[in-house]
Motif scaffolding. Structure first.
Motif, PDB file in Angstrom:
ATOM      1  N   ASN A   2       6.620   1.146  -4.266  1.00 47.53           N
ATOM      2  CA  ASN A   2       6.637   1.166  -2.738  1.00 47.53           C
ATOM      3  C   ASN A   2       7.103  -0.265  -2.137  1.00 47.53           C
ATOM      4  O   ASN A   2       7.584  -0.938  -2.739  1.00 47.53           O
ATOM      5  CB  ASN A   2       4.984   1.293  -2.262  1.00 47.53           C
ATOM      6  CG  ASN A   2       4.083  -0.109  -2.812  1.00 47.53           C
ATOM      7  OD1 ASN A   2       4.694  -1.064  -2.356  1.00 47.53           O
ATOM      8  ND2 ASN A   2       3.387  -0.065  -3.696  1.00 47.53           N
ATOM      9  N   TRP A   6       3.074  -7.174  -0.039  1.00 45.46           N
ATOM     10  CA  TRP A   6       1.424  -7.674   0.104  1.00 45.46           C
ATOM     11  C   TRP A   6       1.085  -8.972   0.550  1.00 45.46           C
ATOM     12  O   TRP A   6       0.064  -9.184   0.932  1.00 45.46           O
ATOM     13  CB  TRP A   6       0.996  -7.278  -1.315  1.00 45.46           C
ATOM     14  CG  TRP A   6       1.310  -5.750  -1.656  1.00 45.46           C
ATOM     15  CD1 TRP A   6       1.898  -5.153  -2.549  1.00 45.46           C
ATOM     16  CD2 TRP A   6       0.432  -4.548  -0.960  1.00 45.46           C
ATOM     17  NE1 TRP A   6       1.806  -3.821  -2.771  1.00 45.46           N
ATOM     18  CE2 TRP A   6       0.946  -3.428  -1.695  1.00 45.46           C
ATOM     19  CE3 TRP A   6      -0.602  -4.511  -0.077  1.00 45.46           C
ATOM     20  CZ2 TRP A   6       0.493  -2.219  -1.225  1.00 45.46           C
ATOM     21  CZ3 TRP A   6      -1.200  -3.410   0.203  1.00 45.46           C
ATOM     22  CH2 TRP A   6      -0.609  -2.043  -0.298  1.00 45.46           C
ATOM     23  N   ALA A  32      -0.421   0.978  -5.919  1.00 48.00           N
ATOM     24  CA  ALA A  32      -0.501  -0.058  -4.781  1.00 48.00           C
ATOM     25  C   ALA A  32      -1.705  -1.008  -5.039  1.00 48.00           C
ATOM     26  O   ALA A  32      -1.510  -2.224  -4.578  1.00 48.00           O
ATOM     27  CB  ALA A  32      -0.532   0.843  -3.372  1.00 48.00           C
TER      28      ALA A  32
ATOM     29  N   GLU B  98       3.459  -5.277  -8.598  1.00 51.60           N
ATOM     30  CA  GLU B  98       2.793  -4.279  -9.679  1.00 51.60           C
ATOM     31  C   GLU B  98       2.418  -4.722 -11.036  1.00 51.60           C
ATOM     32  O   GLU B  98       3.259  -5.531 -11.614  1.00 51.60           O
ATOM     33  CB  GLU B  98       3.782  -3.005  -9.700  1.00 51.60           C
ATOM     34  CG  GLU B  98       5.265  -3.214 -10.277  1.00 51.60           C
ATOM     35  CD  GLU B  98       6.173  -3.708  -9.040  1.00 51.60           C
ATOM     36  OE1 GLU B  98       6.323  -4.981  -9.237  1.00 51.60           O
ATOM     37  OE2 GLU B  98       6.858  -2.972  -8.728  1.00 51.60           O
TER      38      GLU B  98
END
Lengths: 229, 175
Positions: A2, A6, A32, B98
């Motif tokens: 995505n 963050w 996410a 991630e």
């Protein structure tokens, strides 16, 4: 992958629209949530790691106290914390005279200009961590001008007949400079080119200064005064 | 209106900031002795200027003084030393958090943090370790808030990249 930043989500700088999108994504996309958790975990790890470093708080508080309440303020005698450069310069004088075999670290933690020997001794003892005797050099034309100290080391500066002399004390072993042994009033002295040395109660003393004869007179007086304490 | 603090408040106000100042000094490249010396000279300056302090962001104010002291020390050693930006690198664009699970040893993290350019180390130290707000960190580093944000982003990215190979879990997550 995505496209959510963050960091902006965490620090609150994200636009309301983008934040809404991010919140939706967190509900629907496990990846996410992993990203966000990763950032949080990273920050936590960094903080934890940095906070494991030991901080010498006691020492820092002593430094702070010495700045706010110099110990001579009660007596009204002149006291002045020297700027670091001046302290380093004075330390350098001691270091060059003493030589690296005795004091390998020329950095002096604290320096104080003071004329009262009792106050000087108290100040030096606090920084040096051992009992420092007050030395006045009674009988000589001597004026105490200051003291400097660090862990295991203390020094008094005297003006004697207008010239600067140092009486140093340290708990680490003295170097074995060549010199002449001299016994005087039950005390052994080593007279070497750098100065006059002697030991009293596990503290190594040394007198340094420009004139050999005056050095001896200072050593004699200092040893007498130190042995009384 | 915010009034400056009284002289007598200095010790009690500053005492709790001592660990922060020491850690920041270490992060600015000081060894343990140098950190103590730098904190000491910063405290002397702060004490002298205390009555002119406006009472806002004490921590930032102290760190700024500390930073100036360190800078003066560095300049006296190396005339062209700087704590500023090493190059025109700013924020990376892509998100990269991630599949991250950080289980690094503290020493390893500190080593890698130590190897970051000064400005990035400071961003991490102030924002992530000492938990200053961006505004406070900006005041401490004397830069705009946006610069703090971008330095922090960049710093985290660099640090993560350096730590990733040893984690054994982050390979392939760096693109």
């Amino acid at each position: 992958m995505n496209k959510i930043n963050w960091q902006e989500y965490e620090d609150g700088s994200m636009t309301p629209e983008m934040r809404k999108t991010a919140d939706e994504l967190l509900k629907t996309d496990p990846k996410a949530q992993e990203e966000l958790d990763g950032l949080r975990s990273f920050r936590k790890s960094i903080r934890k790691a940095c906070l494991t470093e030991p901080v010498p708080e006691h020492k820092l508080r002593k430094i702070l106290r010495s700045i706010v309440s110099p110990t001579g303020s009660k007596s009204g005698s002149r006291r002045l914390l020297l700027p670091l450069g001046a302290a380093a310069a004075m330390a350098a004088v001691a270091w060059f005279a003493f030589g690296p075999s005795i004091t390998t670290d020329p950095n002096v933690e604290r320096t104080l200009m003071v004329s009262n020997s009792t106050e000087a001794a108290a100040f030096a003892a606090e920084g040096a961590g051992f009992a420092v005797p007050p030395i006045t050099l009674a009988g000589l034309n001597a004026t105490l001008t200051g003291t400097h100290c660090k862990d295991g080391f203390a020094c008094f500066d005297f003006l004697v007949d207008g010239a600067l002399y140092h009486v140093t004390m340290q708990t680490s072993p003295a170097s074995t400079d060549p010199g002449t042994m001299k016994r005087h009033e039950g005390q052994d002295f080593l007279i070497c080119p750098k100065g006059v040395r002697w030991e009293d109660d596990s503290v190594n003393f040394m007198v340094m200064g420009p004139d050999e004869e005056t050095r001896w007179k200072i050593a004699e007086a200092a040893a007498r005064e130190a042995s009384i304490v | 209106m915010i009034f400056g603090p009284k002289k007598g408040d200095f010790e009690s106000s500053v005492k709790k900031e001592l660990p922060v100042l020491y850690r920041v000094a270490r992060r600015m490249g000081c060894n343990q002795d140098e950190a103590e010396d730098t904190v000491q000279s910063a405290l002397i300056k702060a004490y002298q200027a205390w009555e002119r302090f406006d009472g806002r962001h004490l921590r930032s104010w102290l760190i700024r003084i500390l930073r100036n002291e360190r800078l003066m020390q560095l300049r006296s050693e190396k005339p062209h030393s700087s704590l500023d930006e090493p190059g025109a690198v700013e924020a990376a664009e892509e998100p990269f958090w991630e599949e991250v699970s950080w289980r690094m040893e503290a020493d390893r993290i500190l080593d890698e943090l130590e190897n970051l350019p000064e400005v990035y180390k400071m961003a991490i130290q102030l924002c992530d370790v000492e938990q200053l707000t961006y505004e406070e960190a900006a005041t401490a580093m004397d830069v705009p808030i946006g610069t703090v944000r971008s330095r922090l982003f960049r710093a985290r990215a660099m640090l993560r990249k350096r730590l990733a190979p040893v984690s054994g879990q982050l390979e392939g997550a760096l693109s």
